[in-house]
Design an enzyme around this catalytic site. Structure first.
Site, mmCIF file in Angstrom:
data_model
loop_
_atom_site.group_PDB
_atom_site.id
_atom_site.type_symbol
_atom_site.label_atom_id
_atom_site.label_comp_id
_atom_site.label_asym_id
_atom_site.label_seq_id
_atom_site.Cartn_x
_atom_site.Cartn_y
_atom_site.Cartn_z
ATOM 1 N N ASP A 101 0.841 -1.257 0.005
ATOM 2 C CA ASP A 101 0.107 -0.110 -0.107
ATOM 3 C C ASP A 101 0.796 1.169 0.106
ATOM 4 O O ASP A 101 1.938 1.116 0.367
ATOM 5 C CB ASP A 101 -0.735 0.092 1.201
ATOM 6 C CG ASP A 101 -1.855 -1.152 1.326
ATOM 7 O OD1 ASP A 101 -2.228 -1.788 0.143
ATOM 8 O OD2 ASP A 101 -2.213 -1.573 2.493
HETATM 9 N N1 URA Z 1 -1.101 -5.946 3.725
HETATM 10 C C1 URA Z 1 -1.732 -4.586 3.855
HETATM 11 O O1 URA Z 1 -2.718 -4.462 4.500
HETATM 12 N N2 URA Z 1 -1.149 -3.838 3.414
HETATM 13 C C2 URA Z 1 0.119 -4.024 2.766
HETATM 14 O O2 URA Z 1 0.896 -3.187 2.042
HETATM 15 C C3 URA Z 1 0.656 -5.211 2.616
HETATM 16 C C4 URA Z 1 -0.139 -6.180 3.025
#
Ligand code: URA
Length: 252
Positions: free
Chosen positions: A104
């Site tokens: 993310d």
């Molecule tokens: N899980 C999440 O919620 N976000 C990420 O960036 C990676 C794994």
């Protein structure tokens, strides 16, 4: 691998052109002029080759470790947002290097990038069950971590009617902090697992993918090439053999 083959694999000319070039003394390997086209290069990925004094990129496949900073989206191009490509050389884009899975925008840490499609696919696919380890910090206002959570996460958290996570390994580091190892890569998976168990993620940092740890010497926003040993360990983790790796890179 033979020197002429290493250079031909890198697209630096036909085999006969390359042999001529080598014989004429214009090729250096690790600072030494080599005039024998059959000279054995033991680690082509690590070889420092120069032609007429200019360094050459000999690898067809590139394998990169990137320490993703917050604020960038995991994509190589985007019309409106800043991407990880902003922190990487243009050559990676030209060589079709792409991230393995996504983090993310606000998640930091280990991202592998490669143009080796087979490896990339297997590392991301739940079928090969490669562990991804996150350092998770949660806000104070929810349920805090305790040793009881180890069994809860190990039993598999149900995220929706039709999806239950594979058993995940939780290591409690403190009431607000834990390491979590998961074996899939669903959208916002860690955040949703935390939400399902009454927590809200404050910070998420990936520290490991399979056998590969984020290099502690790599600052946020920096990248480095993986060593041959690291690439081999990833191949091993997804049950690809070295010979398959050689087939992938070998053109003759
Ligand atoms: N899980 C999440 O919620 N976000 C990420 O960036 C990676 C794994």
């Amino acid at each position: 691998m033979r020197l002429d083959r290493v250079l031909a694999n890198a697209g630096l000319g036909s085999r006969s052109e390359i042999r001529k070039l080598i014989r004429s003394g214009q090729v250096k390997l690790d600072q030494q002029v080599i005039t024998d086209a059959g000279y054995q290069v033991h680690d082509p990925a690590a070889a420092k080759l120069m032609i007429r004094g200019q360094p050459v990129e000999t690898r067809q496949h590139l394998y990169i470790m990137f320490n993703k900073p917050a604020g960038l989206i995991t994509a190589m191009e985007d019309k409106k947002d800043n991407t990880i490509a902003d922190r990487l050389p243009r050559m990676f884009l030209d060589k079709k290097v792409a991230p393995v899975g996504r983090l993310d925008r606000d998640t930091t840490g280990l991202l592998i990038l490669t143009n080796d499609g087979t490896l990339s696919h297997r590392l991301a696919s739940p079928r090969w069950s490669v562990g991804k380890v996150y350092d998770v910090t949660i806000h104070d206002n929810g349920v805090l971590f305790s040793e009881k959570d180890i069994n809860l996460f190990a039993a598999g958290i149900q995220l929706s009617d039709d999806f239950t996570c594979k058993p995940a390994r939780l290591e409690v580091l403190g009431k607000n902090r834990a390491l979590l190892e998961i074996h899939e890569g669903k959208f916002h998976q860690v955040k949703r697992m935390m939400q399902k168990t009454g927590r809200e993620v404050a910070a998420l940092h990936r520290v490991r993918i399979g056998p590969l740890f984020l290099d502690p010497d790599l600052n946020a926003g920096d990248y480095r090439h993986l060593s041959q040993q690291e690439v081999d360990s990833l191949y091993h983790a997804v049950r690809l053999t070295d010979s398959e790796q050689i087939q992938n890179t070998d053109q003759f």
